[in-house]
Scaffold this motif. Structure first.
Motif, PDB file in Angstrom:
ATOM      1  N   ASP A 112       0.350 -34.871   7.809  1.00 17.41           N
ATOM      2  CA  ASP A 112       1.267 -34.163   6.915  1.00 17.41           C
ATOM      3  C   ASP A 112       2.366 -33.476   7.711  1.00 17.41           C
ATOM      4  OD1 ASP A 112      -0.176 -34.841   4.654  1.00 17.41           O
ATOM      5  OD2 ASP A 112      -1.417 -33.031   4.735  1.00 17.41           O
ATOM      6  N   ARG A 113       3.453 -33.114   7.030  1.00 19.68           N
ATOM      7  CA  ARG A 113       4.474 -32.284   7.643  1.00 19.68           C
ATOM      8  C   ARG A 113       3.933 -30.866   7.833  1.00 19.68           C
ATOM      9  NH1 ARG A 113      10.447 -33.876   5.438  1.00 19.68           N
ATOM     10  NH2 ARG A 113      10.199 -36.138   5.563  1.00 19.68           N
ATOM     11  N   ILE A 114       4.505 -30.169   8.802  1.00 23.65           N
ATOM     12  CA  ILE A 114       4.024 -28.822   9.084  1.00 23.65           C
ATOM     13  C   ILE A 114       5.193 -27.845   9.195  1.00 23.65           C
ATOM     14  CG2 ILE A 114       1.869 -29.502  10.214  1.00 23.65           C
ATOM     15  CD1 ILE A 114       3.291 -29.137  12.909  1.00 23.65           C
ATOM     16  N   VAL A 115       4.912 -26.616   8.789  1.00 29.92           N
ATOM     17  CA  VAL A 115       5.822 -25.494   9.003  1.00 29.92           C
ATOM     18  C   VAL A 115       5.134 -24.573  10.002  1.00 29.92           C
ATOM     19  CG1 VAL A 115       7.056 -23.560   7.963  1.00 29.92           C
ATOM     20  CG2 VAL A 115       6.722 -25.671   6.666  1.00 29.92           C
ATOM     21  N   VAL A 116       5.776 -24.379  11.141  1.00 28.14           N
ATOM     22  CA  VAL A 116       5.189 -23.628  12.251  1.00 28.14           C
ATOM     23  C   VAL A 116       5.875 -22.270  12.348  1.00 28.14           C
ATOM     24  CG1 VAL A 116       4.670 -23.653  14.710  1.00 28.14           C
ATOM     25  CG2 VAL A 116       4.831 -25.817  13.448  1.00 28.14           C
ATOM     26  N   MET A 117       5.088 -21.221  12.504  1.00 33.48           N
ATOM     27  CA  MET A 117       5.656 -19.884  12.645  1.00 33.48           C
ATOM     28  C   MET A 117       4.951 -19.151  13.775  1.00 33.48           C
ATOM     29  SD  MET A 117       6.467 -17.152   9.643  1.00 33.48           S
ATOM     30  CE  MET A 117       7.377 -15.640   9.989  1.00 33.48           C
ATOM     31  N   LEU A 118       5.746 -18.556  14.653  1.00 34.59           N
ATOM     32  CA  LEU A 118       5.162 -17.733  15.704  1.00 34.59           C
ATOM     33  C   LEU A 118       4.602 -16.460  15.074  1.00 34.59           C
ATOM     34  CD1 LEU A 118       7.752 -18.074  18.615  1.00 34.59           C
ATOM     35  CD2 LEU A 118       5.862 -19.585  17.957  1.00 34.59           C
ATOM     36  N   GLY A 119       3.445 -16.053  15.560  1.00 37.34           N
ATOM     37  CA  GLY A 119       2.728 -14.954  14.926  1.00 37.34           C
ATOM     38  C   GLY A 119       3.370 -13.599  15.067  1.00 37.34           C
ATOM     39  N   ASP A 120       4.386 -13.471  15.932  1.00 37.71           N
ATOM     40  CA  ASP A 120       5.034 -12.167  16.097  1.00 37.71           C
ATOM     41  C   ASP A 120       6.421 -12.133  15.459  1.00 37.71           C
ATOM     42  OD1 ASP A 120       6.453 -13.743  17.829  1.00 37.71           O
ATOM     43  OD2 ASP A 120       6.321 -12.386  19.546  1.00 37.71           O
ATOM     44  N   ASN A 121       6.688 -13.060  14.537  1.00 33.29           N
ATOM     45  CA  ASN A 121       7.977 -13.093  13.846  1.00 33.29           C
ATOM     46  C   ASN A 121       7.861 -12.438  12.476  1.00 33.29           C
ATOM     47  OD1 ASN A 121      10.348 -15.557  14.733  1.00 33.29           O
ATOM     48  ND2 ASN A 121       8.750 -14.801  16.082  1.00 33.29           N
ATOM     49  N   VAL A 122       8.838 -11.600  12.161  1.00 29.61           N
ATOM     50  CA  VAL A 122       8.859 -10.893  10.879  1.00 29.61           C
ATOM     51  C   VAL A 122      10.253 -11.053  10.292  1.00 29.61           C
ATOM     52  CG1 VAL A 122       8.440  -8.712   9.685  1.00 29.61           C
ATOM     53  CG2 VAL A 122       7.252  -9.188  11.840  1.00 29.61           C
ATOM     54  N   ILE A 123      10.327 -11.458   9.020  1.00 28.84           N
ATOM     55  CA  ILE A 123      11.618 -11.610   8.365  1.00 28.84           C
ATOM     56  C   ILE A 123      11.661 -10.777   7.091  1.00 28.84           C
ATOM     57  CG2 ILE A 123      11.985 -13.918   9.306  1.00 28.84           C
ATOM     58  CD1 ILE A 123      11.264 -15.046   6.554  1.00 28.84           C
ATOM     59  N   GLU A 124      12.877 -10.434   6.695  1.00 28.99           N
ATOM     60  CA  GLU A 124      13.059  -9.630   5.484  1.00 28.99           C
ATOM     61  C   GLU A 124      12.890 -10.470   4.230  1.00 28.99           C
ATOM     62  OE1 GLU A 124      16.400  -6.670   3.444  1.00 28.99           O
ATOM     63  OE2 GLU A 124      16.946  -7.967   5.118  1.00 28.99           O
ATOM     64  N   GLY A 125      13.449 -11.653   4.232  1.00 25.93           N
ATOM     65  CA  GLY A 125      13.440 -12.490   3.043  1.00 25.93           C
ATOM     66  C   GLY A 125      12.305 -13.485   3.028  1.00 25.93           C
ATOM     67  N   ASP A 126      12.591 -14.667   2.480  1.00 24.32           N
ATOM     68  CA  ASP A 126      11.578 -15.713   2.442  1.00 24.32           C
ATOM     69  C   ASP A 126      12.211 -17.027   2.894  1.00 24.32           C
ATOM     70  OD1 ASP A 126      12.556 -17.370   0.082  1.00 24.32           O
ATOM     71  OD2 ASP A 126      12.308 -15.433  -0.903  1.00 24.32           O
ATOM     72  N   ILE A 127      11.392 -18.064   3.005  1.00 28.86           N
ATOM     73  CA  ILE A 127      11.892 -19.364   3.464  1.00 28.86           C
ATOM     74  C   ILE A 127      11.635 -20.449   2.432  1.00 28.86           C
ATOM     75  CG2 ILE A 127      11.698 -18.763   5.914  1.00 28.86           C
ATOM     76  CD1 ILE A 127       9.068 -20.393   5.978  1.00 28.86           C
ATOM     77  N   ARG A 128      11.550 -20.071   1.176  1.00 25.67           N
ATOM     78  CA  ARG A 128      11.298 -21.067   0.127  1.00 25.67           C
ATOM     79  C   ARG A 128      12.379 -22.148   0.120  1.00 25.67           C
ATOM     80  NH1 ARG A 128      10.666 -16.223  -3.042  1.00 25.67           N
ATOM     81  NH2 ARG A 128       8.473 -15.686  -3.392  1.00 25.67           N
ATOM     82  N   ARG A 129      13.637 -21.721   0.144  1.00 24.44           N
ATOM     83  CA  ARG A 129      14.742 -22.670   0.063  1.00 24.44           C
ATOM     84  C   ARG A 129      14.740 -23.616   1.262  1.00 24.44           C
ATOM     85  NH1 ARG A 129      19.569 -22.662   2.379  1.00 24.44           N
ATOM     86  NH2 ARG A 129      19.361 -20.498   3.088  1.00 24.44           N
ATOM     87  N   GLN A 130      14.478 -23.084   2.449  1.00 27.57           N
ATOM     88  CA  GLN A 130      14.497 -23.918   3.651  1.00 27.57           C
ATOM     89  C   GLN A 130      13.335 -24.915   3.663  1.00 27.57           C
ATOM     90  OE1 GLN A 130      14.770 -20.617   3.473  1.00 27.57           O
ATOM     91  NE2 GLN A 130      16.427 -19.866   4.799  1.00 27.57           N
ATOM     92  N   VAL A 131      12.165 -24.474   3.203  1.00 26.46           N
ATOM     93  CA  VAL A 131      11.017 -25.382   3.140  1.00 26.46           C
ATOM     94  C   VAL A 131      11.273 -26.484   2.116  1.00 26.46           C
ATOM     95  CG1 VAL A 131       8.575 -25.552   2.497  1.00 26.46           C
ATOM     96  CG2 VAL A 131       9.349 -23.704   3.997  1.00 26.46           C
ATOM     97  N   ALA A 132      11.874 -26.127   0.987  1.00 21.86           N
ATOM     98  CA  ALA A 132      12.201 -27.133  -0.027  1.00 21.86           C
ATOM     99  C   ALA A 132      13.208 -28.146   0.512  1.00 21.86           C
ATOM    100  CB  ALA A 132      12.746 -26.450  -1.278  1.00 21.86           C
TER     101      ALA A 132
END
Length: 247
Positions: A101-121
């Motif tokens: 499957d495709r994967i979305v990878v995130m480093l565990g020390d990253n914090v964002i204000e918003g979300d990534i729904r649009r980018q994942v879509a």
């Protein structure tokens, strides 16, 4: 699509705090750090997540997160990285979990204000390849820095002394299933690590890399200064949301 959180390493830049726990379990305002990437992934619709960790405190993730139901997960898996082989080395451990499957990878020390729904879509609509997220920063030399030509990224330079743009590649990456084959071709860098920048440059050379600029603030939390800043930003965000709710 599945999520992968990379939460390994020894956290030496946060010593002595990391002498007693994993960096990604340190508090940011009222939650452990790992809560924030978990929340980002689940809010983007991902329900199957693997956490890749390491060091002497790996068992604490299981004690904290358990079966993941509290975070809205259908499946939570764990993998253990021995030593510090780099981000790409840690990601390679997720191959059995990804199962093509495709994967979305995130480093565990990253914090964002918003979300990534649009980018994942948007990534889901890509025929193939990868997608990275960028943010304009005052100190790009600390990060992987994209070099642009005609609005497209031509390469990513790792921690350049003279950055060619003021954007940083933040720790959120999206890859198709070929990423694991790419990792097998990598050679260790001068730091004796498999670099995620080399993975990204592979997709750039193939012409299958896309990018987005994230909205709102973003920070890592891997140093004392950035950890302090993350606490401040999250506190301000929570207060603003509480105030808006009261109105």
């Amino acid at each position: 699509m599945k999520g992968v959180i990379l939460a390994g390493g020894l956290g030496t830049r946060l010593f002595p705090l990391t002498k007693i726990t994993n960096k990604h379990l340190l508090p940011i305002y009222d939650r452990p750090m790992i809560h924030y990437p978990l929340k980002t992934l689940t809010e983007a619709g991902l329900r199957d997540v693997m956490i890749v960790t390491g060091g002497n405190h790996a068992g604490e993730f299981l004690r904290l997160i358990g079966n993941g139901r509290e975070y809205g997960l259908n499946e939570i898996a764990y993998a253990y990285q021995e030593g510090e082989g780099g981000i790409a080395d840690a990601l390679a451990l997720a191959r059995p979990f990804a199962k093509g499957d495709r994967i979305v990878v995130m480093l565990g020390d990253n914090v964002i204000e918003g979300d990534i729904r649009r980018q994942v879509a948007a990534f889901a609509e890509q025929p193939k390849g990868a997608r990275i997220l960028l943010k304009k920063v005052p100190d790009p030399q600390r990060f992987g820095v994209p070099v642009f030509e005609g609005g497209r990224i031509t390469t990513v330079e790792e921690k350049p002394k003279q950055p060619k743009s003021d954007y940083a590649v933040i720790g959120i990456y999206m890859y198709d299933a070929t990423v694991f084959d790419v990792i097998t071709t990598l050679k260790p860098s001068d730091r004796n690590e498999l670099e995620i920048t080399d993975v990204n440059n592979h997709y750039i050379r193939q012409g299958t890399m896309q990018h987005d600029v994230v909205e709102g603030w973003w920070t890592d939390a891997g140093t004392f200064e950035s950890l302090f800043r993350a606490n401040q930003l999250v506190r301000e965000m929570m207060i603003d949301r509480l105030t808006a709710g009261l109105r």
